[in-house]
Design a protein around this motif. Structure first.
Motif, mmCIF file in Angstrom:
data_model
loop_
_atom_site.group_PDB
_atom_site.id
_atom_site.type_symbol
_atom_site.label_atom_id
_atom_site.label_comp_id
_atom_site.label_asym_id
_atom_site.label_seq_id
_atom_site.Cartn_x
_atom_site.Cartn_y
_atom_site.Cartn_z
ATOM 1 N N ARG A 16 -8.417 8.284 -7.254
ATOM 2 C CA ARG A 16 -8.324 8.894 -5.932
ATOM 3 C C ARG A 16 -7.736 10.275 -6.122
ATOM 4 N NH1 ARG A 16 -4.198 8.110 -1.225
ATOM 5 N NH2 ARG A 16 -5.185 9.437 0.336
ATOM 6 N N THR A 45 -9.631 -0.224 -2.968
ATOM 7 C CA THR A 45 -10.227 -0.402 -1.651
ATOM 8 C C THR A 45 -9.741 0.621 -0.621
ATOM 9 O OG1 THR A 45 -8.518 -2.052 -1.138
ATOM 10 C CG2 THR A 45 -10.603 -2.872 -2.005
ATOM 11 N N TRP A 46 -8.913 1.581 -1.041
ATOM 12 C CA TRP A 46 -8.435 2.593 -0.097
ATOM 13 C C TRP A 46 -9.503 3.668 0.072
ATOM 14 C CZ3 TRP A 46 -4.331 1.874 2.850
ATOM 15 C CH2 TRP A 46 -3.904 2.937 3.651
ATOM 16 N N HIS A 85 1.154 3.106 -3.597
ATOM 17 C CA HIS A 85 0.174 4.092 -4.070
ATOM 18 C C HIS A 85 0.100 5.298 -3.138
ATOM 19 C CE1 HIS A 85 -3.221 3.180 -1.308
ATOM 20 N NE2 HIS A 85 -2.940 1.899 -1.456
ATOM 21 N N LEU A 86 0.374 5.098 -1.855
ATOM 22 C CA LEU A 86 0.401 6.240 -0.944
ATOM 23 C C LEU A 86 1.562 7.183 -1.273
ATOM 24 C CD1 LEU A 86 -0.474 4.403 2.389
ATOM 25 C CD2 LEU A 86 -1.963 5.919 1.059
ATOM 26 N N ASP A 93 0.825 -1.212 0.000
ATOM 27 C CA ASP A 93 0.000 0.000 0.000
ATOM 28 C C ASP A 93 0.855 1.256 0.000
ATOM 29 O OD1 ASP A 93 -2.922 -0.384 0.015
ATOM 30 O OD2 ASP A 93 -2.547 -1.621 1.776
ATOM 31 N N GLN A 94 2.082 1.152 0.527
ATOM 32 C CA GLN A 94 2.953 2.329 0.570
ATOM 33 C C GLN A 94 3.299 2.831 -0.838
ATOM 34 O OE1 GLN A 94 3.484 3.737 3.574
ATOM 35 N NE2 GLN A 94 2.181 2.051 4.288
ATOM 36 N N LEU A 147 -5.474 -2.673 -4.359
ATOM 37 C CA LEU A 147 -5.106 -1.959 -3.141
ATOM 38 C C LEU A 147 -5.612 -0.520 -3.178
ATOM 39 C CD1 LEU A 147 -1.440 -3.263 -2.738
ATOM 40 C CD2 LEU A 147 -3.441 -3.968 -1.406
ATOM 41 N N LEU A 148 -5.459 0.131 -4.323
ATOM 42 C CA LEU A 148 -5.951 1.504 -4.449
ATOM 43 C C LEU A 148 -7.475 1.540 -4.466
ATOM 44 C CD1 LEU A 148 -5.427 4.530 -4.893
ATOM 45 C CD2 LEU A 148 -5.330 4.060 -7.358
ATOM 46 N N THR A 178 -11.200 6.436 -2.689
ATOM 47 C CA THR A 178 -11.120 6.056 -4.105
ATOM 48 C C THR A 178 -12.524 5.791 -4.635
ATOM 49 O OG1 THR A 178 -8.930 5.087 -3.791
ATOM 50 C CG2 THR A 178 -10.152 4.408 -5.743
#
Length: 278
Positions: A124, A108-109, A42-43, A39-40, A105-106, A112
């Protein structure tokens, strides 16, 4: 191991800017080990483009939602799907497995959102409203769609360790280029209308293979590689992944020239796809 701060630094060195609308194609594995997990990635990209920027990815749909009625399924399989396949819900349906791990992953963040279509994109950031304005149901890669709006908004494409044959934006050029003989595929999608599941017909130029018999199987790879070779876009690494940043509008114009020439003027197509130093 790479930290999120490392990845942000790499992304900015690559040329990602505050306010960018960035369409991402990524291989999580290519980035390498990341402190805190994938996840880091896309963050870090969202941090690099800032609050004014947006991440945009192609999620598509789980298996079978764009296959019923296309003539490819066995009769008993299709009958079973017609009986039992739930209505497609763009807000909750998983991303297509072939599109890699980062898109899910993106998706479900928190924050988004997705367009209301089986040809599904996610975003997002503040560009989502413009990208996902109402669109026609058919030919959802073509004009007045998220992809056409992405290009009009000055979108850029990040290839983050990804296969150069997987540049979804090239389906936009495939849909727009005006040549005879493109293959059309038709299918039906289960959707909810007034609380009832109904089968809505859809059609598009065939995206499961090159949509014209004159286009080779790896035509997207050839176009992407030739565009990179001839235009020298920003390149570098994020984590361990080789990366390029492509201007979507310029890539679209180049792709349409190539696709048109492959049908109408093959010698010109060879020139367009030739190495820059030939």
């Amino acid at each position: 191991m790479h930290s999120r701060a490392d990845l942000v630094s790499h992304a900015r060195a690559l040329g990602l800017r505050e306010g960018d609308l960035l369409m991402v194609h990524a291989s999580v594995r290519a980035v390498g080990a990341v402190v805190g997990g994938p996840d880091q990635i896309h963050l870090a990209l969202k941090e690099a483009v800032g609050d004014a920027g947006s991440l945009f990815m192609y999620a598509s749909c789980p298996a079978f939602y764009d296959e019923v009625g296309n003539g490819e399924l066995l009769a008993d399989v299709e009958a079973r799907l017609i009986e039992h396949l739930p209505a497609f819900d763009p807000a909750t349906a998983r991303s297509a497995r072939d599109n890699g791990a980062l898109v899910e992953l993106l998706r479900t963040w928190p924050g988004t959102v997705a367009n209301d279509h089986v040809v599904r994109f996610i975003c997002r950031g503040p560009h989502a409203a413009a990208l996902f304005a109402p669109q026609a149901w058919t030919y959802a890669y073509g004009a007045d769609t998220p992809l056409s709006r992405f290009a009009a908004l000055g979108g850029r494409i990040l290839l983050l360790g990804s296969d150069h044959d997987q540049v979804t934006f090239l389906h936009h050029a495939e849909h727009l280029v005006d040549v005879p003989g493109k293959r059309v595929v038709r299918y039906r999608v289960p959707v909810l209308e007034q609380g009832a599941r109904v089968w809505r017909p859809c059609e598009e130029f065939d995206t499961s293979e090159p949509a014209h018999p004159a286009w080779p199987e790896d035509v997207f790879r050839q176009i992407t590689d030739a565009f990179i070779d001839q235009t020298h876009p920003p390149a570098g690494r994020i984590g361990d992944a080789d990366c390029w940043v492509l201007d979507a509008s310029a890539l679209g114009r180049f792709a349409m020239d190539v696709l048109r020439a492959l049908v109408l003027d093959p010698p010109r197509a060879s020139d367009l796809l030739a190495p820059a130093d030939r």
